[in-house]
Design a protein around this motif. Structure first.
Motif, mmCIF file in Angstrom:
data_model
loop_
_atom_site.group_PDB
_atom_site.id
_atom_site.type_symbol
_atom_site.label_atom_id
_atom_site.label_comp_id
_atom_site.label_asym_id
_atom_site.label_seq_id
_atom_site.Cartn_x
_atom_site.Cartn_y
_atom_site.Cartn_z
ATOM 1 N N UNK A 12 0.851 -1.195 0.000
ATOM 2 C CA UNK A 12 0.000 0.000 0.000
ATOM 3 C C UNK A 12 0.877 1.232 0.000
ATOM 4 N N UNK A 13 0.393 2.294 -0.622
ATOM 5 C CA UNK A 13 1.109 3.561 -0.585
ATOM 6 C C UNK A 13 0.112 4.701 -0.733
ATOM 7 N N UNK A 14 0.502 5.872 -0.290
ATOM 8 C CA UNK A 14 -0.359 7.040 -0.405
ATOM 9 C C UNK A 14 0.010 8.069 0.644
ATOM 10 N N UNK A 15 -0.724 9.165 0.682
ATOM 11 C CA UNK A 15 -0.507 10.141 1.744
ATOM 12 C C UNK A 15 -0.964 9.534 3.065
ATOM 13 N N UNK A 16 -0.502 10.069 4.192
ATOM 14 C CA UNK A 16 -0.992 9.553 5.476
ATOM 15 C C UNK A 16 -2.517 9.566 5.554
ATOM 16 N N UNK A 17 -3.135 10.609 5.027
ATOM 17 C CA UNK A 17 -4.599 10.692 5.088
ATOM 18 C C UNK A 17 -5.243 9.554 4.305
ATOM 19 N N UNK B 222 -7.140 6.184 6.418
ATOM 20 C CA UNK B 222 -8.597 6.062 6.338
ATOM 21 C C UNK B 222 -9.022 4.599 6.326
ATOM 22 N N UNK B 223 -8.086 3.713 5.960
ATOM 23 C CA UNK B 223 -8.411 2.289 5.846
ATOM 24 C C UNK B 223 -8.095 1.586 7.177
ATOM 25 N N UNK C 176 -14.209 12.482 7.277
ATOM 26 C CA UNK C 176 -12.978 11.697 7.153
ATOM 27 C C UNK C 176 -12.361 11.623 8.536
ATOM 28 N N UNK C 177 -11.669 10.549 8.822
ATOM 29 C CA UNK C 177 -11.107 10.357 10.152
ATOM 30 C C UNK C 177 -9.906 11.287 10.362
#
Length: 250
Positions: A188-193, A197-198, A228-229
């Motif tokens: 998995x990769x992405x911004x912290x946000x 969220x998952x 959003x969390x």
């Protein structure tokens, strides 16, 4: 981020060719590293990418702080006077003044020893600083100060930071982008946000989420809705204030 054995430390050692790939290639700047790459030609890469391993203070060995920090540059051919200038400069960068230069590194506190070891890597003037669990063993205040120091190095000195950590609050507070490893594979990769969220996926992988995110998730089970969390306690507070706070019995 990822579990012990997921390949984080192995990946880090590829970033300045301490390890070479057994197959495929690693590209660092304009250099392509293969299994056949000659070790004699790797010095420029190791100046470009500096690695700070867990408990780097264990690598201190010189009689004075100045000599320990200056060792790396001198080993790469920097004249002694210039190496000592770099030692004074990088010691200040890690939050210690010049009064420490002539002290024995072994007379310092654990946190100060770690700063000296990091200054030794910074004295190589790397473009990228790679940190493997840099706050391991520090108390909460020491960890906070260390992470704020790395953030300052990133913003003020324009050094790219690659951080391995199991502390999700540090990921939420400081990182721009996140990679999750599992069994040597990027899963998995992405911004912290995006990543945090998952929550259910992360919990299933036993990776955890930031404290504020976990608390907000508990509020969701009590009927509180978030678009959003939140990632940080500040965000959580702002979201709750915008909702007019919590019902008294919550």
């Amino acid at each position: 981020m990822g579990h012990t054995g997921s390949g984080k430390s192995t990946l880090l050692q590829h970033l300045n060719a301490l390890l070479k790939p057994t197959s495929g290639t690693v590209t660092i700047g304009d250099r392509v590293i293969t299994a056949e790459t000659n070790n004699k030609n790797l010095k420029p890469i190791r100046q470009k990418v500096g690695i700070v391993f867990q408990f780097p203070e264990a690598q201190l060995f010189e009689e004075t702080v100045e000599r320990d920090i200056a060792f790396g540059p001198k080993n790469f051919g920097v004249p002694e006077e210039e190496a000592n200038r770099l030692a004074a400069k990088t010691l200040e960068m890690v939050g210690l003044d010049e009064s420490y230069l002539q002290r024995s590194p072994f007379d310092l506190s654990g946190g100060q020893m770690r700063r000296v070891a990091i200054a030794g890597v910074l004295a190589m003037e790397p473009e990228v600083l790679v940190l493997d669990e840099p706050t391991a063993g520090l108390d909460p205040q020491g960890r906070k100060e260390m992470m704020e120091m790395f953030a300052r190095l990133h913003h003020e000195n324009k050094i790219t930071i690659v951080l391995v950590t199991h502390l999700m609050d540090d990921v939420a507070d400081f990182s721009d982008y996140v990679y999750v490893l599992e069994k040597g594979t990027l899963v998995k990769q992405g911004t912290p946000r995006e990543v945090f969220q998952e929550v259910e996926w992360l919990q299933a992988k036993q990776l955890g989420v930031p404290t504020a995110t976990a608390f907000a998730q508990k509020l969701v089970t009590r009927g509180i809705h978030f678009d959003s969390l939140p990632l940080t306690s500040k965000e959580l507070a702002e979201m709750l204030i915008a909702k007019g706070g919590l019902p008294y019995d919550e």
